[in-house]
Design an enzyme around this catalytic site. Sequence first.
Site, PDB file in Angstrom:
ATOM      1  N   GLU A  47      -3.798  -0.405   7.987  1.00 43.72           N
ATOM      2  CA  GLU A  47      -2.622  -0.142   8.817  1.00 43.72           C
ATOM      3  C   GLU A  47      -2.829  -0.778  10.176  1.00 43.72           C
ATOM      4  O   GLU A  47      -3.896  -0.674  10.774  1.00 43.72           O
ATOM      5  CB  GLU A  47      -2.395   1.365   9.074  1.00 43.72           C
ATOM      6  N   TYR A  69      -4.848   0.962  15.649  1.00 42.83           N
ATOM      7  CA  TYR A  69      -3.661   0.864  16.505  1.00 42.83           C
ATOM      8  C   TYR A  69      -4.030   0.659  17.971  1.00 42.83           C
ATOM      9  O   TYR A  69      -3.472  -0.193  18.638  1.00 42.83           O
ATOM     10  CB  TYR A  69      -2.809   2.134  16.382  1.00 42.83           C
ATOM     11  N   HIS A  86      -2.609  11.009   1.218  1.00 42.28           N
ATOM     12  CA  HIS A  86      -2.144  10.645   2.558  1.00 42.28           C
ATOM     13  C   HIS A  86      -1.434  11.869   3.149  1.00 42.28           C
ATOM     14  O   HIS A  86      -0.242  11.841   3.415  1.00 42.28           O
ATOM     15  CB  HIS A  86      -1.240   9.407   2.507  1.00 42.28           C
ATOM     16  N   GLU A  90      -7.457   8.594   6.604  1.00 43.99           N
ATOM     17  CA  GLU A  90      -7.697   9.106   7.963  1.00 43.99           C
ATOM     18  C   GLU A  90      -8.146  10.561   8.004  1.00 43.99           C
ATOM     19  O   GLU A  90      -7.403  11.445   8.456  1.00 43.99           O
ATOM     20  CB  GLU A  90      -6.434   8.951   8.827  1.00 43.99           C
ATOM     21  N   ARG A 147       0.855  -1.186   0.000  1.00 40.96           N
ATOM     22  CA  ARG A 147       0.000   0.000   0.000  1.00 40.96           C
ATOM     23  C   ARG A 147       0.896   1.243   0.000  1.00 40.96           C
ATOM     24  O   ARG A 147       1.659   1.455   0.939  1.00 40.96           O
ATOM     25  CB  ARG A 147      -0.929  -0.005   1.227  1.00 40.96           C
ATOM     26  N   ASN A 162      -7.582   1.788   9.733  1.00 39.04           N
ATOM     27  CA  ASN A 162      -6.285   1.860  10.402  1.00 39.04           C
ATOM     28  C   ASN A 162      -6.544   1.714  11.889  1.00 39.04           C
ATOM     29  O   ASN A 162      -7.257   2.520  12.484  1.00 39.04           O
ATOM     30  CB  ASN A 162      -5.601   3.206  10.128  1.00 39.04           C
TER      31      ASN A 162
HETATM   32  C1  PNW Z   1      -1.535   6.942  11.073  1.00 35.04           C
HETATM   33  N1  PNW Z   1      -3.407   9.143  16.883  1.00 35.04           N
HETATM   34  O1  PNW Z   1      -1.505   8.148  11.784  1.00 35.04           O
HETATM   35  C2  PNW Z   1      -1.122   7.317   9.660  1.00 35.04           C
HETATM   36  O2  PNW Z   1      -1.986   6.844   8.659  1.00 35.04           O
HETATM   37  C3  PNW Z   1       0.291   6.975   9.351  1.00 35.04           C
HETATM   38  O3  PNW Z   1       0.760   7.817   8.336  1.00 35.04           O
HETATM   39  C4  PNW Z   1       1.133   7.040  10.620  1.00 35.04           C
HETATM   40  O4  PNW Z   1       2.498   6.936  10.391  1.00 35.04           O
HETATM   41  C5  PNW Z   1       0.637   5.921  11.514  1.00 35.04           C
HETATM   42  O5  PNW Z   1      -0.763   6.006  11.731  1.00 35.04           O
HETATM   43  C6  PNW Z   1       1.328   5.859  12.869  1.00 35.04           C
HETATM   44  O6  PNW Z   1       1.092   7.040  13.606  1.00 35.04           O
HETATM   45  C7  PNW Z   1      -1.983   8.305  13.058  1.00 35.04           C
HETATM   46  O7  PNW Z   1      -2.958  10.128  17.510  1.00 35.04           O
HETATM   47  C8  PNW Z   1      -1.462   9.366  13.782  1.00 35.04           C
HETATM   48  O8  PNW Z   1      -4.272   8.397  17.398  1.00 35.04           O
HETATM   49  C9  PNW Z   1      -1.932   9.646  15.042  1.00 35.04           C
HETATM   50  C10 PNW Z   1      -2.949   8.862  15.587  1.00 35.04           C
HETATM   51  C11 PNW Z   1      -3.468   7.801  14.873  1.00 35.04           C
HETATM   52  C12 PNW Z   1      -2.987   7.538  13.591  1.00 35.04           C
END
Ligand code: PNW
Length: 451
Positions: A357, A300, A123, A168, A79, A298
Amino acid sequence: MTTPSYRFPKDFVWGAAAASAQIEGAANEDGKGESIWDRFASAGGHIANGDTPETACDHYHRYEADTALMSDLGIPNYRLSIAWPRVIPNGDGPVNPRGLDFYDRLIDTLLAAGITPWATLFHWDLPQALEDRGGWLVRSTAEAFRPYAETVVKRLGDRVKNWFTLNEIPCFIGKGYADGEFAPGRTESARAVNQGYHHALLAHGYALSAVRTYGGPGARVGLVHNHLPPPQIPLIETDEHIAAARAEYERTNGQLMGPLFHGRYPEAFLATAGDDAPHVEVGDLDGIAQPMDYLGLNLYSGDFVRAGRNGLPERLAFPRQFPRGDLPWLNLTPQVLYWGVRHAAEVFGVPSFYITEHGAALADEINADGEIIDLDRREVMRSYLVELHRAAHEGYDVRGYFAWSLLDNFEWAEGYAKRFGIVHVDFETQKRTPKLSAHWYSQVIRENRIL
Ligand code: PNW
């Protein structure tokens, strides 16, 4: 022989992800225009250690070696994102042929190596020239996105079949125009920011139309969504806590998911926004709500939510020693890969998904032999994949997973100090070294099951 557990569905898509501004470098080369992240970095004071995206992983010059690396690791899907200011330096002016040529070469190189490209049209690297005219807070930026998207799809659509429109929206609008944490670093009123969200949705619709019109046979397209606040994980998986988590998910995602999947802003959002609700023109919602082929998520971190004493959803604070990655928001909550999918399916009827992601920033260490044995990142990936497997096993249509990220890279306002790669990058020498997580992931892909 017993059937191996944790096997993924046949044809499951395994990949790695990256984004133009985070890896390419060559910020001023071959006619590329300035992006808001180039400006944000050069203005100073916004990015850790004064880092800039100017060189990043120098992928612009090293894409052949990076492709070979993916091929060696057996990563079959990649991607990537297209830099708008590389293709149209002023955002809505003439096309820069050398910019398009780069993506042409990159796509051909990937395909020759047997790697399927998945391309994101935006992006976060907005052309600065458009920001100078109001950025995402003005409708003309969304209008400019349409010819840009058409240009890219027309040029690459004979070979790229899998598209994502925007990455995002909550991050590039919320953190860019409300919190000021990300480029362009503005802190605007709720009214202006809600209008910005609306323009981003509009741009998504235009890009979707571009793929439908010019994408050729077999073209597919979706948005990449993320959640701010993070997705709600029920404290305990009982009916009452699940209902509380779901209600909070619906409340916090309605502004984007409502227009996208129900063709309207939810009543609850409009009531809360009051006079700050966005101005919507006739036809806007029809464009925004065109059916997608899939939704990218995405994922996390999640938040734990319970049914509070008054019956209302209550978000739980994280204990100080809760497992966390190398960023304050990166609470390690594997269940988010399950609940992120399930809530979207249950609340908004989203039919199919890719995890576009997932990964972790961790403080990697190079040992005396030059290896990076990132047992922590491997464990994080493994535990999250178990929860994705649960979602697939329960019948949710999860079609793929992209590890964030292929390479350590320019982590936005965090600069180069925060490393998400499964491949280590020495930013002095540009040497790439696959970490344990990459070797492990390679084997997971080969066997199509969690190891
Ligand atoms: C994403 N938060 O960003 C992006 O899609 C990527 O480019 C980035 O490198 C990756 O996650 C890791 O950070 C985020 O604060 C940035 O929750 C911040 C947040 C979530 C996603």
